[in-house]
Design an enzyme around this catalytic site. Sequence first.
Site, PDB file in Angstrom:
ATOM      1  N   HIS A 169       3.409  51.767  12.239  1.00  0.00           N
ATOM      2  CA  HIS A 169       3.419  50.417  12.806  1.00  0.00           C
ATOM      3  C   HIS A 169       4.549  50.188  13.812  1.00  0.00           C
ATOM      4  CE1 HIS A 169       0.407  49.568   9.774  1.00  0.00           C
ATOM      5  NE2 HIS A 169       0.207  48.405  10.338  1.00  0.00           N
ATOM      6  N   SER A 209      -2.318  44.918  12.544  1.00  0.00           N
ATOM      7  CA  SER A 209      -1.647  45.670  11.482  1.00  0.00           C
ATOM      8  C   SER A 209      -2.586  45.923  10.322  1.00  0.00           C
ATOM      9  CB  SER A 209      -0.422  44.900  10.975  1.00  0.00           C
ATOM     10  OG  SER A 209      -0.798  43.885  10.047  1.00  0.00           O
ATOM     11  N   ASP A 210      -2.285  46.947   9.541  1.00  0.00           N
ATOM     12  CA  ASP A 210      -2.951  47.086   8.258  1.00  0.00           C
ATOM     13  C   ASP A 210      -2.331  46.062   7.306  1.00  0.00           C
ATOM     14  OD1 ASP A 210      -4.599  47.957   6.260  1.00  0.00           O
ATOM     15  OD2 ASP A 210      -4.161  50.079   6.550  1.00  0.00           O
ATOM     16  N   ASN A 211      -2.970  45.857   6.176  1.00  0.00           N
ATOM     17  CA  ASN A 211      -2.627  44.727   5.325  1.00  0.00           C
ATOM     18  C   ASN A 211      -1.167  44.772   4.842  1.00  0.00           C
ATOM     19  OD1 ASN A 211      -3.247  42.338   3.995  1.00  0.00           O
ATOM     20  ND2 ASN A 211      -3.706  43.403   2.089  1.00  0.00           N
ATOM     21  N   ASN A 212      -0.383  43.805   5.328  1.00  0.00           N
ATOM     22  CA  ASN A 212       1.025  43.647   4.934  1.00  0.00           C
ATOM     23  C   ASN A 212       1.919  44.824   5.323  1.00  0.00           C
ATOM     24  OD1 ASN A 212       0.823  41.052   3.483  1.00  0.00           O
ATOM     25  ND2 ASN A 212      -0.468  42.211   2.072  1.00  0.00           N
TER      26      ASN A 212
END
Length: 252
Positions: free
Chosen positions: A110, A132-135
């Site tokens: 990220h 983004s991917d989750n969180n």
Amino acid sequence: MLGVVRDARWGRFEEAYGEDPWLVSRMGVGFINGLQGRGAYRFDRDHVLATAKHFVADGEPLDGANGAAVEISLRALHEIHLAPFRAAVEEAHVGAIMPAHHSLNGVPCHVNTYALDTVLRAAYGFDGLVVSDNNDIRWVQDRFHVAGSREQLMRLSLAAGVHTELAFKEAWTERRIYGAALVTAVKNGAVPIKLLDNAVRKVLEVKFMMHLQDDETTSPKDIVLEKRKDGRRVRRLLQGYQRLVRASPEGL
């Protein structure tokens, strides 16, 4: 899901198309074209924006553990794991990319400017949305300990071109990196407003590309926004952006 399976112990094995990058790329291009449409049908009322994930090399983690570090040669990275994403961008013109959970050769995906800027944008010509991917923006600091503060984390992720945050089932609390804390960080100068502007511009570009401004199915949240005292400012921003789109000879 364009992961190339290189370790059968990987816990997300069933999501993938296989261990052959050519097969994965063909399946991926077909899937993306089906979701987004082609030619005159691209992004019409019957099609949606596709998001290719997880960028990149999630199918070869250490010990096969999902989200574990990936240490890999550049040759294997480009010839195996990046190949389906290159096809997704250059052939299917995928609209969005999602970075992966893990760190790639020591750098969390990220905030990995080599993967997101040098390869994805500069080499492949990707100009779409990065979600983004989750969180996972939060994990760059909390799990990988790359950033020393939330403000530094925001700067790193925005500078890498992560435009919007997926934070499924998270309330609007400090756990959302692109939430109230980002507003505060911009106001106090800890995060350059230019970084935020770049992200907002890309989100608006995609929304207008999808003709979401013409959607008559307004949600209750949108109605609440319109009634807020800053509703006029939001409408002016959208109207100004519409004029920009119409005035551009090449569109967006």
